[in-house]
Design an enzyme around this catalytic site. Structure first.
Site, short mmCIF file in Angstrom:
data_model
loop_
_atom_site.label_atom_id
_atom_site.label_comp_id
_atom_site.label_asym_id
_atom_site.label_seq_id
_atom_site.Cartn_x
_atom_site.Cartn_y
_atom_site.Cartn_z
N ARG A 100 -10.77 0.79 -0.49
CA ARG A 100 -9.33 0.36 -0.77
C ARG A 100 -9.43 0.63 0.74
O ARG A 100 -8.04 -0.59 0.58
CB ARG A 100 -8.93 2.64 -0.87
CG ARG A 100 -9.31 3.18 -2.11
CD ARG A 100 -9.05 2.63 -3.42
NE ARG A 100 -9.10 2.61 -4.91
CZ ARG A 100 -10.57 2.33 -5.62
NH1 ARG A 100 -10.09 0.98 -4.70
NH2 ARG A 100 -10.19 2.64 -6.73
N GLU A 103 -9.00 -3.45 0.41
CA GLU A 103 -8.32 -3.20 -0.91
C GLU A 103 -6.14 -3.85 -0.11
O GLU A 103 -5.78 -4.60 -0.80
CB GLU A 103 -7.52 -2.44 -2.40
CG GLU A 103 -7.52 -2.61 -2.99
CD GLU A 103 -7.11 -1.90 -4.53
OE1 GLU A 103 -7.33 -2.20 -5.50
OE2 GLU A 103 -7.75 -0.97 -4.02
N SER A 126 -4.62 -8.64 18.23
CA SER A 126 -5.52 -8.01 18.81
C SER A 126 -6.29 -6.68 18.16
O SER A 126 -5.68 -5.30 17.64
CB SER A 126 -5.60 -7.76 20.23
OG SER A 126 -6.89 -7.82 20.87
#
Length: 154
Positions: A100, A103, A126
């Site tokens: 997830r 995703e 960064s």
């Protein structure tokens, strides 16, 4: 209290320090929050040390040794090198929560990039000069929400 443990069969690329640290964590029945408080880091940074994804300072090593009853020389040997980041998870990840997060970057990565570029100009955020934290929020209906903050130098 539910504690995070390590199934090394799911993480064959982790350094030897991961097994050492997770075994001691389980034996002592400590949460990452408790460990973080002892070493003076946030809980995500503490967990990153256990997974070999962050560099331990000499102070971290001493404090972990004290808290977890692991000999300091062993932790110095296992934690004094430079982390080999990014090898612990195959891509795409199979573990549902990790997937997830992956995703989220797949779906919102370019949207984040566009908004960040508009706010800051050309550049990158960064992951070295970086901090992150996880918080739990409960709404008025009693639903729990995960709040993940990513803070990186531009």
């Amino acid at each position: 209290m539910s504690l995070a443990t390590l199934d090394i069969s799911q993480h064959p690329n982790l350094p030897a320090s991961a097994q050492t640290l997770f075994k001691a964590k389980a034996d002592k029945k400590l949460s990452f929050e408790q460990i973080a408080q002892h070493i003076g880091r946030n809980e995500v940074a503490a967990a990153a040390l256990f997974y070999g994804q962050a560099k331990a300072s000499p102070e971290d090593i001493v404090k972990l040794s004290e808290l977890l009853d692991i000999p300091t020389p062993l932790l110095e040997e296992q934690l004094s090198g430079f982390p080999d980041r990014g090898r612990s998870v195959e891509m795409p990840p199979k573990e549902p929560l990790i997937y997830r997060l992956y995703e989220i970057v797949q779906n919102y990565g370019y949207a984040y990039k566009a908004v960040l570029n508009e706010k800051f100009g050309d550049g990158i955020m960064s992951a070295i000069s970086f901090s992150t934290k996880v918080e739990k929020e409960t709404d008025q209906d009693g639903n729990n929400w995960a709040v993940i903050t990513l803070r990186g130098k531009w």
